[in-house]
Design an enzyme around this catalytic site. Structure first.
Site, PDB file in Angstrom:
ATOM      1  N   LYS A  35      31.307  -5.205 -20.714  1.00 47.89           N
ATOM      2  CA  LYS A  35      31.020  -6.167 -19.641  1.00 47.89           C
ATOM      3  C   LYS A  35      30.039  -5.546 -18.644  1.00 47.89           C
ATOM      4  O   LYS A  35      29.837  -4.322 -18.649  1.00 47.89           O
ATOM      5  CB  LYS A  35      32.327  -6.551 -18.945  1.00 47.89           C
ATOM      6  CG  LYS A  35      33.039  -5.393 -18.256  1.00 47.89           C
ATOM      7  CD  LYS A  35      34.458  -5.769 -17.859  1.00 47.89           C
ATOM      8  CE  LYS A  35      35.166  -4.586 -17.201  1.00 47.89           C
ATOM      9  NZ  LYS A  35      36.608  -4.868 -17.018  1.00 47.89           N
ATOM     10  N   ARG A 131      46.842 -10.101 -10.778  1.00 50.76           N
ATOM     11  CA  ARG A 131      45.476 -10.588 -10.583  1.00 50.76           C
ATOM     12  C   ARG A 131      45.254 -11.747 -11.536  1.00 50.76           C
ATOM     13  O   ARG A 131      44.894 -12.837 -11.140  1.00 50.76           O
ATOM     14  CB  ARG A 131      44.504  -9.424 -10.847  1.00 50.76           C
ATOM     15  CG  ARG A 131      43.070  -9.696 -10.551  1.00 50.76           C
ATOM     16  CD  ARG A 131      42.206  -8.480 -10.813  1.00 50.76           C
ATOM     17  NE  ARG A 131      42.238  -8.070 -12.224  1.00 50.76           N
ATOM     18  CZ  ARG A 131      41.513  -7.079 -12.740  1.00 50.76           C
ATOM     19  NH1 ARG A 131      40.706  -6.370 -11.957  1.00 50.76           N
ATOM     20  NH2 ARG A 131      41.590  -6.774 -14.018  1.00 50.76           N
ATOM     21  N   TYR A 254      14.943   7.300   8.071  1.00 49.47           N
ATOM     22  CA  TYR A 254      15.261   6.149   8.930  1.00 49.47           C
ATOM     23  C   TYR A 254      16.388   6.484   9.900  1.00 49.47           C
ATOM     24  O   TYR A 254      17.360   7.145   9.538  1.00 49.47           O
ATOM     25  CB  TYR A 254      15.719   4.968   8.082  1.00 49.47           C
ATOM     26  CG  TYR A 254      14.586   4.188   7.461  1.00 49.47           C
ATOM     27  CD1 TYR A 254      13.637   3.547   8.242  1.00 49.47           C
ATOM     28  CD2 TYR A 254      14.483   4.094   6.079  1.00 49.47           C
ATOM     29  CE1 TYR A 254      12.607   2.827   7.663  1.00 49.47           C
ATOM     30  CE2 TYR A 254      13.469   3.373   5.487  1.00 49.47           C
ATOM     31  CZ  TYR A 254      12.526   2.742   6.287  1.00 49.47           C
ATOM     32  OH  TYR A 254      11.515   2.029   5.708  1.00 49.47           O
ATOM     33  N   MET A 302      14.999   2.324   0.418  1.00 48.81           N
ATOM     34  CA  MET A 302      14.930   1.434  -0.748  1.00 48.81           C
ATOM     35  C   MET A 302      14.277   2.113  -1.948  1.00 48.81           C
ATOM     36  O   MET A 302      14.718   1.964  -3.087  1.00 48.81           O
ATOM     37  CB  MET A 302      14.149   0.165  -0.384  1.00 48.81           C
ATOM     38  CG  MET A 302      14.121  -0.866  -1.493  1.00 48.81           C
ATOM     39  SD  MET A 302      13.094  -2.280  -1.081  1.00 48.81           S
ATOM     40  CE  MET A 302      14.044  -3.028   0.241  1.00 48.81           C
TER      41      MET A 302
HETATM   42  C1  LIG Z   1      37.305  -3.824 -17.694  1.00 51.03           C
HETATM   43  C2  LIG Z   1      38.524  -3.923 -18.500  1.00 51.03           C
HETATM   44  C3  LIG Z   1      38.926  -2.864 -19.324  1.00 51.03           C
HETATM   45  C4  LIG Z   1      38.232  -1.519 -19.351  1.00 51.03           C
HETATM   46  O1  LIG Z   1      38.675  -0.736 -18.273  1.00 51.03           O
HETATM   47  P1  LIG Z   1      38.219   0.806 -18.149  1.00 51.03           P
HETATM   48  O2  LIG Z   1      39.041   1.339 -17.046  1.00 51.03           O
HETATM   49  O3  LIG Z   1      36.766   0.791 -17.830  1.00 51.03           O
HETATM   50  O4  LIG Z   1      38.491   1.423 -19.462  1.00 51.03           O
HETATM   51  C5  LIG Z   1      40.015  -3.057 -20.153  1.00 51.03           C
HETATM   52  N1  LIG Z   1      40.696  -4.229 -20.146  1.00 51.03           N
HETATM   53  C6  LIG Z   1      40.347  -5.260 -19.352  1.00 51.03           C
HETATM   54  C7  LIG Z   1      41.149  -6.507 -19.383  1.00 51.03           C
HETATM   55  C8  LIG Z   1      39.267  -5.144 -18.496  1.00 51.03           C
HETATM   56  O5  LIG Z   1      38.923  -6.164 -17.705  1.00 51.03           O
END
Ligand SMILES: *Cc1c(COP(=O)(O)O)cnc(C)c1O
Length: 359
Positions: A35, A131, A254, A302
């Site tokens: 992701k 969550r 800055y 930047m």
């Molecule tokens: C992002 C995610 C992971 C991976 O988590 P890491 O800590 O980066 O290994 C695994 N399961 C779900 C549901 C996630 O959203």
């Protein structure tokens, strides 16, 4: 001459880290989590580098899944948050994407859709993260509804850990107990993110879901024998483009926030928050110049940062700079910036070009 700043991605390191997952959890399939553009590393390139060894890929949304299918990925791709709107179901069906179901509204839309292929469903159970996920008490009715629906192929039970990276093991133990009490036998199980893979062997089960560890940064608050074998995959690198000697009492950058307490040699590097280097990196954040440790002096701009190289006499125009990578762990930089490696690698903006190496 081009701007020398680039993000070098070592795909061989990612393969090594994936092999480490396989050696730690030999009986589990891996859902490699790619992701957020593979945590800033390039989702299509990473997935293709792993396509002969990972059994599937996890993404956060359909747009990310489409990028993988378009790049030729044929394995299962899982939407870790499922779909957001029923409009997505047609594409999910056409591209044969797996979905998580974390809420009743998703189940309702799913049951109303006419699928042309059987769909794989990952039922997310809330064991304590609070969550996403269906309440444990709703699992049986959810599974009954899916059975009546008839279009499901694989049904996998999953949950997500809130504290698996911590040395205090009580919260994760309670989540595992909750899952054991809830889970209905006969279904494959998936619980582990990277910290779960590294530190919770009893929870590996059928599918592990490593993200951060594939990219070579340890998510654990205390390293163990496995986390020490990870190889960093991303190097944010550049070169020195200017050097000046600043008198004691003068300031740099800055806001003139950094005042030199002695005569100081400052090197300027063309990398900044426009590239994703964190603006909140304070003076004192480590950085490598010619392989030697130096520190940020003054605010991150930047396009540039300024570095105190007073103690590095061999620093010259064109000296190599590593903001993080194999010789300076992103975790160490993240600690100075009061954040985690996940955020630093994921925030690469794409302005500095990526270079992929497989050796
Ligand atoms: C992002 C995610 C992971 C991976 O988590 P890491 O800590 O980066 O290994 C695994 N399961 C779900 C549901 C996630 O959203």
């Amino acid at each position: 001459m081009a701007r020398p700043t680039k993000v070098v991605i070592d795909l061989a390191a990612i393969r090594h880290n994936h092999q480490l997952v396989k050696s730690i959890a030999p009986a589990s399939k891996t859902l490699a989590i790619v992701k957020a553009n593979a945590y800033g590393h390039g989702a299509a390139q990473v997935a293709n580098a792993l396509s002969d060894i990972a059994e599937g890929f996890g993404v956060a949304c359909l747009e990310e899944a489409v990028i993988l299918r378009d790049s030729g990925i044929q394995q299962r791709i899982v939407l870790l948050e499922g779909f957001f709107h029923p409009d997505e179901l047609e594409t999910i069906d056409a591209l044969k994407i797996d979905v998580c179901i974390h809420s009743d509204y998703q189940l309702k839309h799913l049951l109303e859709h006419r699928f042309s292929h059987p769909i794989n469903l990952w039922i997310k159970i809330d064991t304590g993260m609070h969550r996403l996920g269906i309440p444990p008490a709703h699992l049986q009715q959810t599974l009954d509804a899916i059975k009546d629906f008839g279009a499901a192929n694989d049904v996998i039970l999953m949950s997500h850990f809130a504290c698996a990276d911590e040395t205090d093991r009580s919260y994760t133990t309670a989540q595992i107990r909750c899952f054991e009490k809830t889970a209905i036998t006969g279904y494959p199980i998936s619980l582990c993110n990277s910290p779960g893979v590294l530190a919770w062997p009893e929870a590996h089960h059928d599918w592990v879901r490593p993200g951060m560890m594939l990219y070579g940064a340890s998510p654990l608050s205390l390293e163990n024998g496995f986390s020490k074998q990870l190889v960093p995959a991303m190097t944010l690198q550049s070169e020195v483009i200017a050097i000046r000697d600043i008198h004691s009492g003068e300031s740099v950058g800055y806001g003139a926030t950094y005042r030199c307490e002695k005569n100081t040699r400052i090197a300027t590097i063309p990398v900044g928050y426009g590239d994703g280097y964190p603006r909140h990196a304070p003076s004192g954040t480590p950085i490598l110049v010619n392989g030697h440790k130096a520190v940020i002096a003054g605010r991150v701009s930047m396009d540039m940062i300024t570095v105190d190289v007073t103690d590095l006499p061999d620093c010259s125009i064109g000296s190599m700079v590593e903001c993080w990578g194999k010789d300076l762990l992103v975790k160490e930089v993240a600690t100075h910036c009061n954040t985690i490696p996940y955020e630093l690698v994921t925030r690469m903006t794409g302005r500095s070009p990526k270079e992929f190496i497989l050796a």
